[in-house]
Motif scaffolding. Structure first.
Motif, mmCIF file in Angstrom:
data_model
loop_
_atom_site.group_PDB
_atom_site.id
_atom_site.type_symbol
_atom_site.label_atom_id
_atom_site.label_comp_id
_atom_site.label_asym_id
_atom_site.label_seq_id
_atom_site.Cartn_x
_atom_site.Cartn_y
_atom_site.Cartn_z
ATOM 1 N N UNK A 70 0.793 -1.237 0.000
ATOM 2 C CA UNK A 70 0.000 0.000 0.000
ATOM 3 C C UNK A 70 0.816 1.272 0.000
ATOM 4 N N UNK A 71 2.131 1.139 0.119
ATOM 5 C CA UNK A 71 2.962 2.331 0.333
ATOM 6 C C UNK A 71 3.730 2.798 -0.901
ATOM 7 N N UNK A 72 3.453 2.250 -2.054
ATOM 8 C CA UNK A 72 4.204 2.651 -3.257
ATOM 9 C C UNK A 72 4.143 4.168 -3.458
ATOM 10 N N UNK A 73 2.968 4.751 -3.251
ATOM 11 C CA UNK A 73 2.814 6.190 -3.502
ATOM 12 C C UNK A 73 3.608 7.035 -2.518
ATOM 13 N N UNK A 74 3.824 6.532 -1.324
ATOM 14 C CA UNK A 74 4.602 7.314 -0.349
ATOM 15 C C UNK A 74 6.074 7.344 -0.763
ATOM 16 N N UNK A 75 6.594 6.194 -1.164
ATOM 17 C CA UNK A 75 7.982 6.136 -1.645
ATOM 18 C C UNK A 75 8.115 6.993 -2.907
ATOM 19 N N UNK A 94 -5.411 -3.284 -7.305
ATOM 20 C CA UNK A 94 -6.642 -2.694 -6.769
ATOM 21 C C UNK A 94 -6.669 -2.774 -5.243
ATOM 22 N N UNK A 95 -6.192 -3.889 -4.696
ATOM 23 C CA UNK A 95 -6.155 -4.010 -3.236
ATOM 24 C C UNK A 95 -5.086 -3.117 -2.638
ATOM 25 N N UNK A 96 -3.903 -3.158 -3.231
ATOM 26 C CA UNK A 96 -2.761 -2.376 -2.757
ATOM 27 C C UNK A 96 -3.087 -0.883 -2.725
ATOM 28 N N UNK A 97 -3.727 -0.385 -3.771
ATOM 29 C CA UNK A 97 -3.927 1.067 -3.879
ATOM 30 C C UNK A 97 -5.189 1.571 -3.208
ATOM 31 N N UNK A 98 -6.239 0.745 -3.139
ATOM 32 C CA UNK A 98 -7.492 1.300 -2.607
ATOM 33 C C UNK A 98 -7.895 0.721 -1.249
ATOM 34 N N UNK A 99 -7.203 -0.319 -0.775
ATOM 35 C CA UNK A 99 -7.504 -0.835 0.573
ATOM 36 C C UNK A 99 -6.410 -0.342 1.515
ATOM 37 N N UNK A 100 -5.337 -1.113 1.661
ATOM 38 C CA UNK A 100 -4.295 -0.698 2.615
ATOM 39 C C UNK A 100 -3.649 0.624 2.205
ATOM 40 N N UNK A 101 -3.595 0.906 0.904
ATOM 41 C CA UNK A 101 -2.997 2.157 0.448
ATOM 42 C C UNK A 101 -4.026 3.228 0.110
ATOM 43 N N UNK A 102 -5.249 3.030 0.524
ATOM 44 C CA UNK A 102 -6.327 3.952 0.139
ATOM 45 C C UNK A 102 -6.074 5.392 0.538
ATOM 46 N N UNK A 103 -5.590 5.583 1.759
ATOM 47 C CA UNK A 103 -5.337 6.936 2.224
ATOM 48 C C UNK A 103 -4.226 7.596 1.425
ATOM 49 N N UNK A 104 -3.155 6.842 1.158
ATOM 50 C CA UNK A 104 -2.050 7.404 0.373
ATOM 51 C C UNK A 104 -2.534 7.782 -1.022
ATOM 52 N N UNK A 105 -3.428 6.956 -1.541
ATOM 53 C CA UNK A 105 -3.948 7.198 -2.889
ATOM 54 C C UNK A 105 -4.694 8.535 -2.955
ATOM 55 N N UNK A 106 -5.615 8.746 -2.034
ATOM 56 C CA UNK A 106 -6.407 9.989 -2.126
ATOM 57 C C UNK A 106 -5.546 11.218 -1.839
ATOM 58 N N UNK A 107 -4.557 11.065 -0.969
ATOM 59 C CA UNK A 107 -3.749 12.248 -0.645
ATOM 60 C C UNK A 107 -2.702 12.552 -1.717
ATOM 61 N N UNK A 108 -2.198 11.526 -2.385
ATOM 62 C CA UNK A 108 -1.299 11.777 -3.521
ATOM 63 C C UNK A 108 -2.089 12.499 -4.614
ATOM 64 N N UNK A 109 -3.348 12.107 -4.787
ATOM 65 C CA UNK A 109 -4.215 12.763 -5.780
ATOM 66 C C UNK A 109 -4.492 14.210 -5.358
#
Lengths: 273, 68
Positions: A70-75, A94-109
């Motif tokens: 879930x942390x790809x976007x943070x790195x 889909x799981x990586x980005x919208x479940x465990x990484x969901x918060x990182x996804x919306x904030x990177x956006x």
């Protein structure tokens, strides 16, 4: 695979993905996009999370980082901030980005960081045994939803647009050439780009949902996808059970690393006060 | 021969077999892809485009290896 061999770590092939898995088709489409743009391999970074999709970075002959779940976007955000001149591409599921990484996804956006994120959307957690993800459709079966899934799924595109992404598109493994074009435009966009790439998981998702062979699942993508240009000419009832592909959204907004540089320049002029 | 096939990458998923418009791709006894009639290949590239395993490369006739 003409023209893209140089972007593959040949020693790592054949890849680990199951027979018929669409991830390899998406990977080839992404590499064709990189080839079209002529990106410098030394100035391009591929960052992935965890899951079947995120194995992709290991096969790609670039600077690659296979990060935490879930942390790809943070790195990726950190890499882009440190060296904004790099092309940073994020590959996630889909799981990586919208479940465990969901918060990182919306904030990177929301921050509109200049990253291109391709979400390998196979509607399931394939690697860990077919558990449902936030993209598993309602009524579909998964090992953790043996009687049918009762939750609604996310619409990745709508989520990305609402959160502030400045380029949003959807493609499929079947429409591989279109996907290449969408990834090209996503990389060209100076801001946060999201490409929802629908792919088939014939083993963990297809079998459970009696969708047939990998070729049958590709045919399903062909039959259910509607080009965005055709939507205005269609009645709402004709769109029932279909999904829209193509470039779905584009806007202009301040980009995070550019704003950060401006802030540094402004504060430096004042002697750090 | 328009198709350069790397059999060791092929996992026998059958996607190329299903989408070949000329129906000239098949799986051998080991479940690996081969061209049944190379003369009928129209070099459309559908197989290369959707091969998930990087096992098929379209070689443009007269140009040798399209990878240069």
């Amino acid at each position: 695979m003409a023209g893209i061999e140089k972007y593959l770590r040949q020693s790592a092939l054949p890849h680990i993905w199951c027979p018929g898995c669409g991830n390899g088709i998406l990977l080839a489409a992404i590499l064709r996009a990189i080839d079209k743009l002529g990106l410098d391999q030394k100035k391009t970074v591929v960052v992935s999370g965890i899951g079947c999709s995120s194995r992709a970075s290991g096969y790609m002959n670039f600077n690659t980082v296979h990060t935490a779940h879930g942390r790809a976007l943070t790195f990726a955000t950190g890499i882009k901030l440190a060296k904004p001149e790099l092309n940073v591409i994020v590959l996630t599921g889909d799981g990586d980005s919208t479940a465990i990484g969901g918060n990182h996804f919306i904030h990177a956006a929301r921050r509109n960081v200049d990253l291109t994120t391709v979400i390998f959307n196979n509607n399931i957690y394939g690697m860990t045994g077919g558990q449902y993800s936030p993209l598993t459709p309602m009524d579909a079966k998964a090992t953790t939803a043996p009687f049918g899934h009762i939750e609604r799924s996310f619409d990745i595109a709508a989520l990305a647009i609402a959160a502030g992404a400045t380029y949003v598109a959807r493609g499929t493994a079947f429409h591989a050439q279109l996907l290449t074009d969408l990834v090209v435009k996503g990389i060209e966009n100076k801001g946060f780009s999201v490409i929802d790439a629908i792919t088939q998981c014939p083993i963990s998702y297809g079998r459970k949902n009696k969708m047939g062979s990998a070729a049958d699942m590709l045919a399903w993508q062909r039959d259910k996808a509607v080009m965005v240009q055709a939507v205005s000419k269609m009645k709402p009832e004709d769109l029932e059970g279909k999904f829209v592909i193509g470039e779905l959204y584009r806007s202009v907004a301040p980009e995070y690393t550019a704003e950060y540089d401006k802030l540094i320049a402004r504060v430096s002029k004042k002697g750090g006060k | 021969m328009a198709l350069d096939i790397t059999q060791k990458y092929c996992k026998g998923c059958g996607i190329c077999v299903a989408f070949c418009p000329k129906k000239i791709l098949a799986l051998d006894e080991k479940g690996k892809i081969y061209v049944t009639d190379p003369n009928k290949c129209i070099a459309c590239g559908q197989c290369e485009l959707r091969c998930p395993d990087f096992a098929i490369k379209l070689v443009k006739p007269g140009k040798g290896d399209s990878n240069g």
